[in-house]
Design an enzyme around this catalytic site. Structure first.
Site, PDB file in Angstrom:
ATOM      1  N   ALA A  22       0.853  -1.192   0.000  1.00  0.00           N
ATOM      2  CA  ALA A  22       0.000   0.000   0.000  1.00  0.00           C
ATOM      3  C   ALA A  22       0.885   1.236   0.000  1.00  0.00           C
ATOM      4  O   ALA A  22       0.752   2.149   0.814  1.00  0.00           O
ATOM      5  CB  ALA A  22      -0.967  -0.004   1.178  1.00  0.00           C
ATOM      6  N   HIS A  77       6.857   5.762   1.668  1.00  0.00           N
ATOM      7  CA  HIS A  77       7.678   4.599   1.325  1.00  0.00           C
ATOM      8  C   HIS A  77       8.640   4.923   0.183  1.00  0.00           C
ATOM      9  O   HIS A  77       9.816   4.529   0.197  1.00  0.00           O
ATOM     10  CB  HIS A  77       6.802   3.427   0.857  1.00  0.00           C
ATOM     11  CG  HIS A  77       5.784   2.962   1.845  1.00  0.00           C
ATOM     12  ND1 HIS A  77       4.452   3.272   1.741  1.00  0.00           N
ATOM     13  CD2 HIS A  77       5.902   2.199   2.966  1.00  0.00           C
ATOM     14  CE1 HIS A  77       3.781   2.711   2.741  1.00  0.00           C
ATOM     15  NE2 HIS A  77       4.643   2.064   3.503  1.00  0.00           N
ATOM     16  N   GLN A 121       1.923  -8.487  13.857  1.00  0.00           N
ATOM     17  CA  GLN A 121       1.993  -7.165  14.464  1.00  0.00           C
ATOM     18  C   GLN A 121       0.636  -6.486  14.549  1.00  0.00           C
ATOM     19  O   GLN A 121       0.549  -5.337  14.953  1.00  0.00           O
ATOM     20  CB  GLN A 121       3.021  -6.276  13.750  1.00  0.00           C
ATOM     21  CG  GLN A 121       2.620  -5.811  12.358  1.00  0.00           C
ATOM     22  CD  GLN A 121       3.787  -5.199  11.621  1.00  0.00           C
ATOM     23  OE1 GLN A 121       4.734  -5.874  11.226  1.00  0.00           O
ATOM     24  NE2 GLN A 121       3.764  -3.891  11.446  1.00  0.00           N
ATOM     25  N   GLN A 151       8.703   2.861  16.552  1.00  0.00           N
ATOM     26  CA  GLN A 151       9.173   1.696  15.788  1.00  0.00           C
ATOM     27  C   GLN A 151      10.642   1.859  15.407  1.00  0.00           C
ATOM     28  O   GLN A 151      11.411   0.894  15.429  1.00  0.00           O
ATOM     29  CB  GLN A 151       8.316   1.511  14.533  1.00  0.00           C
ATOM     30  CG  GLN A 151       8.831   0.425  13.601  1.00  0.00           C
ATOM     31  CD  GLN A 151       7.892   0.194  12.430  1.00  0.00           C
ATOM     32  OE1 GLN A 151       6.901  -0.510  12.547  1.00  0.00           O
ATOM     33  NE2 GLN A 151       8.189   0.806  11.290  1.00  0.00           N
TER      34      GLN A 151
END
EC number: 6.3.2.1
Lengths: 288, 288
Positions: free
Chosen positions: B40, B45, B69, B161
């Site tokens: 996606a 990204h 996750q 993260q």
């Protein structure tokens, strides 16, 4: 240069230097076999060096008494650390690289990561030694990252540990082939262990009841016994007869698992743990 | 061959084939940059692909919607999976390898291993999403083993993260350089997220309150405010004024840590999480 001349042993303390040494060998098209140890080497460890030398072009070892796999009341402090003797033994057997990291580099301030491998780490050693297998799995992964060998060699004496390491390697897609080698025993049958040095002569005699009970089980089974409970009872009776041998567990499992069996059919492993005096010993035997 | 001609994109499903492709590139003396994703893809990204292309000779990505996750009540099933579009975008940006594993290969029967990185994974996202960071750390390690790149690229939108991945990489001696790249935003300030597609036009308008509250904090601090509680109050008031924005946390921490500060001095990061409708959004801003 004649092949019989041993190469020299490189003692490497730093992570980057260690990794570079292995990568350089591999870049030259050669394979590396790796034997992680806590030192205090005996013929069990050295048989792993031999196995690595037989299967790989070059052999690496590590010596690190890993604090995180010892419990608070275990023998971390008194664990034997005869480093110079260990290095001599590694050199004699043709090991070319030995990684000897500092605890401060392996577990610096702020360190927080641990690995849990799930069900195979739960019973027996996992139950008797809380945190032990998490410590083992974590340090083994770290060592694999520092010594990125093609194959790694573990002794079958630590049967459950071999299951833990194989589970982790498979689950985490580690690019290392985990090899498991046979238990090496003294002539009287006692499985070699760095902890055997703790035993007094009388304790050592009583400690033989562990390997004897495993041989007894093998005899019973080859004689036709199929009832695991019955085999276990006979083993416990033998261990009890030795006097002052405090059995922690006798487990009869499907080989390569921690799944206990009621009826013996197909390959099994029998694992035993007991305290003799203050020394905790383990042993096991594959049957069938 | 002119440099401008894009190389083709290899879509690789198997672990061994993937690892071999990367190793072959490295054996030729070239570096590989790796961008792990759940697909996606958006400009966030793709900015990581660009960063990898700028710093490395070759670029690899992965697309894997990692089940471990997601919590049981989260959006694993409805998470968008526009694979063909993603592959086109990767190809256009010069990515040459994309690892698209099957869940059955990543988590086969008997799978049991998980990684816990300790304190940095505990608050905020760790508290709101039990198991989330263990799932993230574990899959990221697995992906690093399958795609053994020189550098790996993560977006700073997932601030906590990035701390989790850096902690794991340092603690486990992973031979990969973890790079963290800036948040990419739409013109109106909304941080790009694959989950933004869930927002209705009205929700999207209200979602702007997250980035607005961070800009408000930046203004207050550049105007001399040093009291973290005061900054937090003003942010919460702004978020409340947006209507139907359910704040999960607003945290003001020393940059690169999860340590909350009372007085603002030196670099900080402010992180915010809120639900807008049923969509959970996060954002953050480094200040100072």
């Amino acid at each position: 240069m004649p092949a019989a001349v041993p190469r020299s042993l490189q003692v490497i303390n730093g992570v980057e230097a260690m990794r570079t040494a292995i990568r350089d060998v591999q870049r030259g098209g050669e394979t590396v076999g790796f034997v992680p140890t806590m030192g205090a080497l005996h013929e069990g460890h050295l048989s792993l060096i031999d196995a690595a030398a037989a299967e790989c072009d070059r052999v690496a070892a590590s010596i690190f008494v890993n604090p995180t796999q010892f419990g608070p009341n275990e023998d971390f402090t008194k664990y034997p650390r005869p480093l110079e003797r260990d290095l001599d033994l590694l050199r004699e057997r043709g090991c070319e690289f030995v990684f000897v990291p500092e605890a401060a580099e392996m577990y610096p301030a702020g360190y927080g990561t641990s690995i849990d491998v799930g069900a195979v780490a739960v019973p027996w050693e996992g139950a008797a030694r809380p945190g032990h297998f998490s410590g083992v799995a974590t340090v083994v992964l770290k060592l694999f990252e520092c010594v990125p060998a093609d194959r790694a060699y573990f002794g079958r004496k630590d049967y459950q540990q071999t299951l833990v390491v194989k589970r982790m390697a498979a689950d985490l897609n580690l690019p290392v082939d985990v090899r498991v080698c046979a238990i090496i025993r003294d002539a009287d049958g006692l499985a070699l262990s760095s902890r055997n040095v703790y035993l007094s002569p009388d304790e050592r005699r009583r400690a033989l009841s562990l390997s004897q009970s495993l041989r007894l089980a093998e005899e019973l089974i080859s004689g036709g016994e199929r009832d695991a409970l019955m085999v276990r009872e006979r083993m416990l009776a033998h261990l009890a007869a030795a006097g002052d041998v405090n059995v922690e567990y006798v487990a009869i499992v499907r080989d390569e698992t921690v799944d206990e069996v009621a009826t013996i059919s197909g390959p099994i492993t029998i694992a035993v743990a007991a305290k003799v005096g203050t020394t905790r010993l383990i042993d096991n035997l594959r049957i069938g």
